[in-house]
Enzyme design. Structure first.
Site, PDB file in Angstrom:
ATOM      1  N   HIS A 135       0.694  -1.347  -0.113  1.00 49.98           N
ATOM      2  CA  HIS A 135      -0.001  -0.126   0.065  1.00 49.98           C
ATOM      3  C   HIS A 135       0.950   1.200  -0.051  1.00 49.98           C
ATOM      4  CE1 HIS A 135      -3.138  -2.796   1.743  1.00 49.98           C
ATOM      5  NE2 HIS A 135      -3.326  -2.814   0.489  1.00 49.98           N
ATOM      6  N   ALA A 136       0.586   2.115  -1.015  1.00 49.75           N
ATOM      7  CA  ALA A 136       1.649   3.281  -1.475  1.00 49.75           C
ATOM      8  C   ALA A 136       1.864   3.959  -0.120  1.00 49.75           C
ATOM      9  CB  ALA A 136       0.977   4.062  -2.480  1.00 49.75           C
ATOM     10  N   ARG A 137       0.726   4.516   0.594  1.00 50.16           N
ATOM     11  CA  ARG A 137       0.761   5.452   1.563  1.00 50.16           C
ATOM     12  C   ARG A 137       1.433   4.930   2.946  1.00 50.16           C
ATOM     13  NH1 ARG A 137      -5.762   5.699   2.502  1.00 50.16           N
ATOM     14  NH2 ARG A 137      -5.927   3.805   3.420  1.00 50.16           N
ATOM     15  N   ASN A 208      -3.046  -5.712  -2.358  1.00 44.43           N
ATOM     16  CA  ASN A 208      -3.258  -6.952  -1.070  1.00 44.43           C
ATOM     17  C   ASN A 208      -4.589  -7.358  -1.060  1.00 44.43           C
ATOM     18  OD1 ASN A 208      -1.541  -8.279   0.985  1.00 44.43           O
ATOM     19  ND2 ASN A 208      -2.733  -6.944   2.468  1.00 44.43           N
ATOM     20  N   HIS A 262       2.900  -3.433   6.826  1.00 44.19           N
ATOM     21  CA  HIS A 262       1.764  -2.635   6.448  1.00 44.19           C
ATOM     22  C   HIS A 262       1.623  -1.589   7.752  1.00 44.19           C
ATOM     23  CE1 HIS A 262      -0.427  -4.407   3.035  1.00 44.19           C
ATOM     24  NE2 HIS A 262       0.345  -5.499   3.552  1.00 44.19           N
ATOM     25  N   GLU A 338       1.079  -4.750  10.946  1.00 42.74           N
ATOM     26  CA  GLU A 338       0.847  -3.192  10.880  1.00 42.74           C
ATOM     27  C   GLU A 338       1.746  -2.716  12.009  1.00 42.74           C
ATOM     28  OE1 GLU A 338      -1.545  -2.095   9.008  1.00 42.74           O
ATOM     29  OE2 GLU A 338      -2.870  -3.781   8.425  1.00 42.74           O
TER      30      GLU A 338
HETATM   31 ZN   LIG Z   1      -1.657  -1.753   4.017  1.00 47.19          ZN
END
Ligand SMILES: [Zn+2]
Length: 380
Positions: A135-137, A208, A262, A338
């Protein structure tokens, strides 16, 4: 349309929070806690939630959030696509006896997808993989696996790292989604997906959600069939070149363990994501749960940060994620971590730069323990 960060709660049994997550509402869910959900929504979506009986408190509008956190100083210490490639090449050159940079594929926009192989013997039987930045951000998810690679190479001539690298290989691919990452740097700091041009004109598939185990079996906000949604699963499994690159790497290397970074929320997730049922195989289930709990302790032991170990679907339902696929297809112990911070008002996806180093420090022993569990068994 003006977009806001909202904290959604419910006092009505008619609209429980669990229903918020299991309905196809097209929401960008950031954070799920037992008694509230934080999400990004536009005013129409927020109004719809209120009409459904939810209480929607605006935490902040997106624009002041971004200008508060996405400062010039917050860029410091984060790689760009270009500096990551330079640094991975430098690491491979400086340690050419044990490291090799592989181009495992190309992104939608043609950027190289890079993975560093670290280990003394090629084609050893024991291999473990670390991925970042689906995920880019989620910029911190590049930095933790990158620093892990740097650490392993810097410590490759002393034990325990030396012993592991004699017995097996560590593969590190810190940026699975370079097109999206570039877009977050130049255009929209909160972009999540890749840069696929979808039929109908919207952009991006969620990498994802694009893996081929139980792909597309859910249709909810956090795993959506609507192309403009943040969690769009794509037109079919493995439709995206970034995800095919990971698929082919995994098929060639047959990793004995996979960890994908992530952010944010500080969680350690293990399969399944697609169902609230536990894994059938009780041994696998208890081993993965025990390993996640061990990582939780190791992380907490460094700076006291609390990361919670739990089954992935307990956060929210997702079909087609990395860990479900690598466990479901290959039986490899598979985790999603995460990273920092724990909440939106601590920065959310925009982690303050002074937290990169402590975030890496606290994740180091958990990553090393994972490597040890896969590579460190005595030779048979
Ligand atoms: Zn993510």
């Amino acid at each position: 349309m003006a977009s806001l960060i909202a904290r959604v709660t419910s006092t009505s049994p008619r609209s429980p929070l669990t229903r918020l997550l299991t309905a196809p509402l097209g929401l960008d869910v950031w954070e799920v806690k037992p008694d509230y959900v934080v999400l990004q929504a536009d005013e129409v979506q927020a109004g719809r939630l209120e009409a459904m009986g939810y209480i929607v408190d605006q935490l902040q509008m997106i624009e002041p959030y971004v200008s508060t956190f996405a400062t010039e100083a917050a860029v410091t210490g984060n790689h760009t696509v270009a500096t990551l490639e330079q640094d991975l090449r430098r690491l491979a050159e400086e340690h050419s006896e044990i490291a090799e940079l592989h181009e495992i594929g190309r992104s939608v926009e043609g950027r190289p997808l890079l993975a560093l192989r670290i280990g003394e013997r090629r084609e050893s039987a024991r291999k473990v993989a670390f991925f970042g930045c689906h995920h880019a951000r989620e910029w911190i998810s590049v930095e933790v696996p990158y620093r892990l690679a740097e650490y392993l190479l810097g410590n490759s001539s002393s034990d325990p790292v030396q012993g592991w690298l004699q017995q097996g290989e560590v593969w590190v691919a810190p940026m699975v989604n370079p097109d999206g990452h570039e877009h977050t740097r130049t255009t929209n700091r909160l972009w999540r997906k890749n840069r696929r041009r979808n039929e109908g004109g919207s952009i991006g598939v969620d990498p994802n959600r694009n893996y081929g185990y139980m792909w597309g079996t859910l249709d909810v906000s956090t795993s959506s069939h609507v192309p403009s949604d943040e969690t769009y699963v794509g037109p079919r499994a493995f439709s995206e070149p970034e995800v095919r690159a990971v698929r082919d790497l995994v098929a060639r290397q047959l990793f004995g363990g996979v960890l994908s970074y992530h952010s944010y929320s500080q969680l350690i997730l293990y399969p399944w994501g697609y169902t609230s049922e536990a894994i059938d195989d009780e041994t696998d289930h208890s081993e993965m749960r025990a390993h996640a709990e061990k990582m939780e302790q190791l992380i907490r032991g460094v700076h006291g940060a609390r990361y919670k170990a739990q089954q992935s679907s307990k956060l929210y339902p997702t079909a087609g994620d990395t860990a479900d696929w690598t466990y479901g297809e290959y039986d490899a112990p598979s985790f999603t971590i995460e990273l920092r911070p724990s909440s939106a008002m601590d920065g959310g996806f925009i982690l303050p730069a002074d937290q990169i180093q402590p975030c890496w420090e606290e994740n180091r022993p958990a990553a090393l323990e994972f490597i040890r569990s896969v590579l460190g068994k005595p030779p048979s």
